[in-house]
Design an enzyme around this catalytic site. Structure first.
Site, mmCIF file in Angstrom:
data_model
loop_
_atom_site.group_PDB
_atom_site.id
_atom_site.type_symbol
_atom_site.label_atom_id
_atom_site.label_comp_id
_atom_site.label_asym_id
_atom_site.label_seq_id
_atom_site.Cartn_x
_atom_site.Cartn_y
_atom_site.Cartn_z
ATOM 1 N N GLY B 10 39.107 49.576 42.130
ATOM 2 C CA GLY B 10 39.871 50.221 43.189
ATOM 3 C C GLY B 10 40.598 51.456 42.691
ATOM 4 O O GLY B 10 41.302 51.397 41.681
ATOM 5 N N GLY B 12 42.849 53.318 44.501
ATOM 6 C CA GLY B 12 44.013 53.646 45.319
ATOM 7 C C GLY B 12 45.162 54.027 44.393
ATOM 8 O O GLY B 12 44.950 54.321 43.216
ATOM 9 N N PHE B 13 46.372 53.984 44.906
ATOM 10 C CA PHE B 13 47.518 54.393 44.087
ATOM 11 C C PHE B 13 47.672 53.538 42.845
ATOM 12 O O PHE B 13 47.935 54.035 41.762
ATOM 13 C CB PHE B 13 48.800 54.353 44.921
ATOM 14 N N GLY B 14 47.482 52.210 42.985
ATOM 15 C CA GLY B 14 47.651 51.321 41.845
ATOM 16 C C GLY B 14 46.579 51.530 40.787
ATOM 17 O O GLY B 14 46.886 51.776 39.610
ATOM 18 N N GLU B 175 55.051 57.519 62.779
ATOM 19 C CA GLU B 175 54.535 58.839 62.420
ATOM 20 C C GLU B 175 53.405 59.258 63.360
ATOM 21 O O GLU B 175 53.321 60.402 63.788
ATOM 22 C CB GLU B 175 54.074 58.837 60.957
ATOM 23 N N ASP B 304 48.831 46.366 47.169
ATOM 24 C CA ASP B 304 48.974 45.647 48.434
ATOM 25 C C ASP B 304 48.295 44.282 48.450
ATOM 26 O O ASP B 304 48.487 43.521 49.396
ATOM 27 C CB ASP B 304 48.403 46.483 49.583
ATOM 28 N N ALA B 315 53.139 52.897 48.464
ATOM 29 C CA ALA B 315 52.484 53.568 47.352
ATOM 30 C C ALA B 315 53.300 53.564 46.047
ATOM 31 O O ALA B 315 52.752 53.264 44.980
ATOM 32 C CB ALA B 315 52.102 54.999 47.756
#
Lengths: 437, 437
Positions: B10, B12-14, B175, B304, B315
């Site tokens: 993955g 993503g941010f992690g 948002e 997550d 994040a």
């Protein structure tokens, strides 16, 4: 109906120029009436830069400008998104899905699509480059092939994945070949660990004896030499005999390639055939010298769907035709209608032609002069920026160009998340039967 | 196997933070070994700005950065695009389609997907916002609804087309509601002739008693007031009872809406359930305080997909976890492996939370301070620009923001050419049975 309605079909270069010209004339002369522009998309596509979307240099929205915002300041113009199904010229109707729109004057600017010369099945194996969807498909498939090549343990498959065939040595084929070569040689070079993207094989196939056959011979030779310097394998006199899943059959050999792009032919929009007018051999309409349809003095056809002697199928010609017919229609409203034979003829003003080949390299043919190298490239950049609509788009595209020139990086290197864009032969790059490590 | 392999699943941010941290540690300490990062896409998605792609403010490539180019300068890191099918933790294998990858240390960072709380059919009627495909689908459907509304003669249908329902009053819902309200009120206002986009009905439904329930109560009230000023119909204590084709059933009424967006719940990646570890009620993994899986000291899970008391699913938390486990893995290589109970615990450093509401309006909660208005908005812009990866992306996004602030224009207002993005109820905006003119 109280005020006359001018209906424009298609918001390409021709239709959009006609709409803007009419919008200006209506504002200036306080004409009354309504202008309705119909297109199947909600944006005008700046096609000359489409190959840069296909090769990850630009994003779709950089060259796709909402039609409504372009025409916002003309109160008489209405925009409608819709798919045209056919025409009933005797009843003065354009047929949409489930509805019909009446007109007093009609301007047809439906453009062209990719032609496979009747070999319908070829469309499955070789992507054309006419729409944003085409460009996204080419980009995703190209990038996915490099990803797959990085994973596979099968040397033959790897070679196939790293082979790109471009069919057609016209301006689009030349620009694509140059851009793909630079993508592999400069941009992707440092991105992979197991494969060497600079070893990618890029073939440009041309059936005729030279590239850019609408340009002077000298420029075709320059383009050929420059492409060879970039590592493109240019094959002249190489007509494609057949196309299959990942294979291109030439008279003397069959090439396996994960990516095949087709730029070898265009045909007028399919609805062109249904119009009650003579057509030329390639299906384009033959029109009066004023660009009206024979027998229908209030119906005009412009751009790539018509055949006018001496006029090439390029954006400036479509724009000139758009302006010409818009003036005819506005004049008729102001001064009364003239029969087609008394109207001014369309005259094409040749502003030249150009094509980029790569970094700081282009060919240009303006008037009687031909030139190439950095000067032609700067001219190409400038002209394309000037004609691209909208300050925002000009600014973003200029930034992307400067950025990629300085850094050898391309920003839009993403594989779009769509089933449609999946590799033609494999769904996933990791679908190879091996255990690593 | 000679040198150890660290496998990260993955980007993503992690996962990306773990990869970069390991890349730095390897370079600095001259560690030997290989780091392999696997993701199903070829790009890292900057999710906090995804709602701006959905509302036509940004292009996909502005916030989707090729993973290979981010990690290019770390020679020990390899990137592989692939779909993970499962895990065999006892054999130390990650299973891809048709192949398996062995690891010595494994970092799982699979993220979350939209959750409809088990109501599978709801996914057909309400689009989530977790991927670029989701954002493109929302954008195209929204714009298409305005196009259809401009064409239709049916007043009820027009009202339905001009109604947008957003389910979920968390940061994404807030948002999105603000951005859609501004799209209708400022950007599209001048684009249409027959409909008035400022009359569009935008509803934000929240099951609980207030918006932004992870924020201090005061900020939830501010967000609610600001959204109402923008014309958003905020409905608190309004749980969705059922969703159908273009309809939302509330306890007291049924709302017809062409566009329904679902931001009410997320669930960990589906593969999370298959991992041999305890899960919390929402399906997230329960891990040791060092973030390793119970019984698998060489397997870590972050972001997550895990549940750590006091750590929100945002994040910055995923990035801190990524750094933590990367340090554990690198320390083990440098100084030898410690058992999980002797390793340092993960400690979340709360840097605050923020959400934009609209033009020059945001709420922020940093430390013990809450603030809102232009100052919070500037802070929001700055922090998002700082964390967005890549100078090119920062520059383009900054330009787009300044441009839209000054001109009230949004650049990416194009309806993407995909079957998937077609309107849920109608294929074409002109598919209404009427004859115009």
């Amino acid at each position: 109906m109280s005020s006359p309605r001018i209906l424009i079909c298609g918001a390409g270069f021709g239709g959009l120029t006609a709409a803007r010209t009419l919008g200006e004339r209506f504002s200036r002369s306080r004409l009354s009436g309504e202008i309705l522009l119909i297109d199947k998309e909600n944006y005008h596509l700046f096609q000359p830069l489409l190959y840069q979307v296909a090769t990850a240099g630009l994003s779709g929205p950089d060259i796709a400008i909402p039609i409504r915002s372009i025409l916002r300041r003309y109160p008489q113009i209405r925009v409608r998104m819709g798919n045209i199904q056919g025409f009933d010229l005797s009843a003065q109707l354009v047929l949409l899905e489930g509805s019909a729109v009446a007109y007093d004057s009609l301007i047809l600017s439906l453009g062209a699509t990719t032609s496979y010369f009747g070999r319908v099945s070829w469309a499955e194996h070789a992507v054309g480059l006419k729409s944003l969807a085409d460009a996204h498909r080419i980009r995703s498939r190209l990038l996915l092939a490099f990803e797959e090549a990085e994973c596979t343990e099968d040397a033959d498959r790897r070679e196939e994945l790293l082979t790109v065939v471009i069919v057609g040595g016209g301006p689009t084929g030349v620009e694509l070949a140059g851009a793909i070569a630079e993508l592999a040689r400069h941009v992707l070079r440092r991105d992979f660990r197991r494969i060497d993207p600079t070893k990618a094989r890029i073939l440009l196939l041309e059936a005729g004896p030279r590239l850019l056959n609408q340009f002077p011979e000298k420029l075709g030779r320059v383009a050929e030499r420059k492409l060879r310097e970039l590592g493109v394998d240019v094959r002249l006199l190489s007509p494609v005999r057949d196309l299959g899943e990942g294979s291109v059959v030439l008279p003397t050999e069959t090439i396996r390639a994960a990516n095949i792009v087709w730029t070898a032919g265009i045909a007028p929009h399919p609805l062109t055939a249904a119009l009650p007018a003579p057509h030329d051999r390639s299906g384009r309409l033959l029109v009066h010298p004023d660009l009206s349809l024979p027998g229908y003095p209030n119906v005009f056809a412009i751009g790539d769907m018509v055949s006018v002697p001496g006029v090439p199928a390029i954006a400036p010609a479509a724009m000139q035709m758009g302006r010409h017919v818009a003036d005819l229609v506005a004049n008729a409203l102001s001064f009364g209608s003239a029969p087609p034979e008394k109207r001014p003829h369309f005259r094409y003003r040749d502003k030249g032609m150009m094509a980029t080949i790569g970094r700081a390299s282009a060919v240009a043919w303006i008037g009687k002069a031909t030139f190439n190298g950095p000067a032609a490239w700067i001219a190409w950049l400038t002209i394309h920026l000037v004609f691209l609509i909208g300050f925002r788009n000009k600014a973003v595209v200029l930034f992307e160009w400067i950025w990629s020139y300085l850094t050898y990086g391309l920003g839009a290197r993403i594989i779009l998340p769509s089933e449609e864009t999946a590799s033609p032969t494999r769904r996933s790059p990791s679908d190879s039967s091996s255990t690593e490590g």
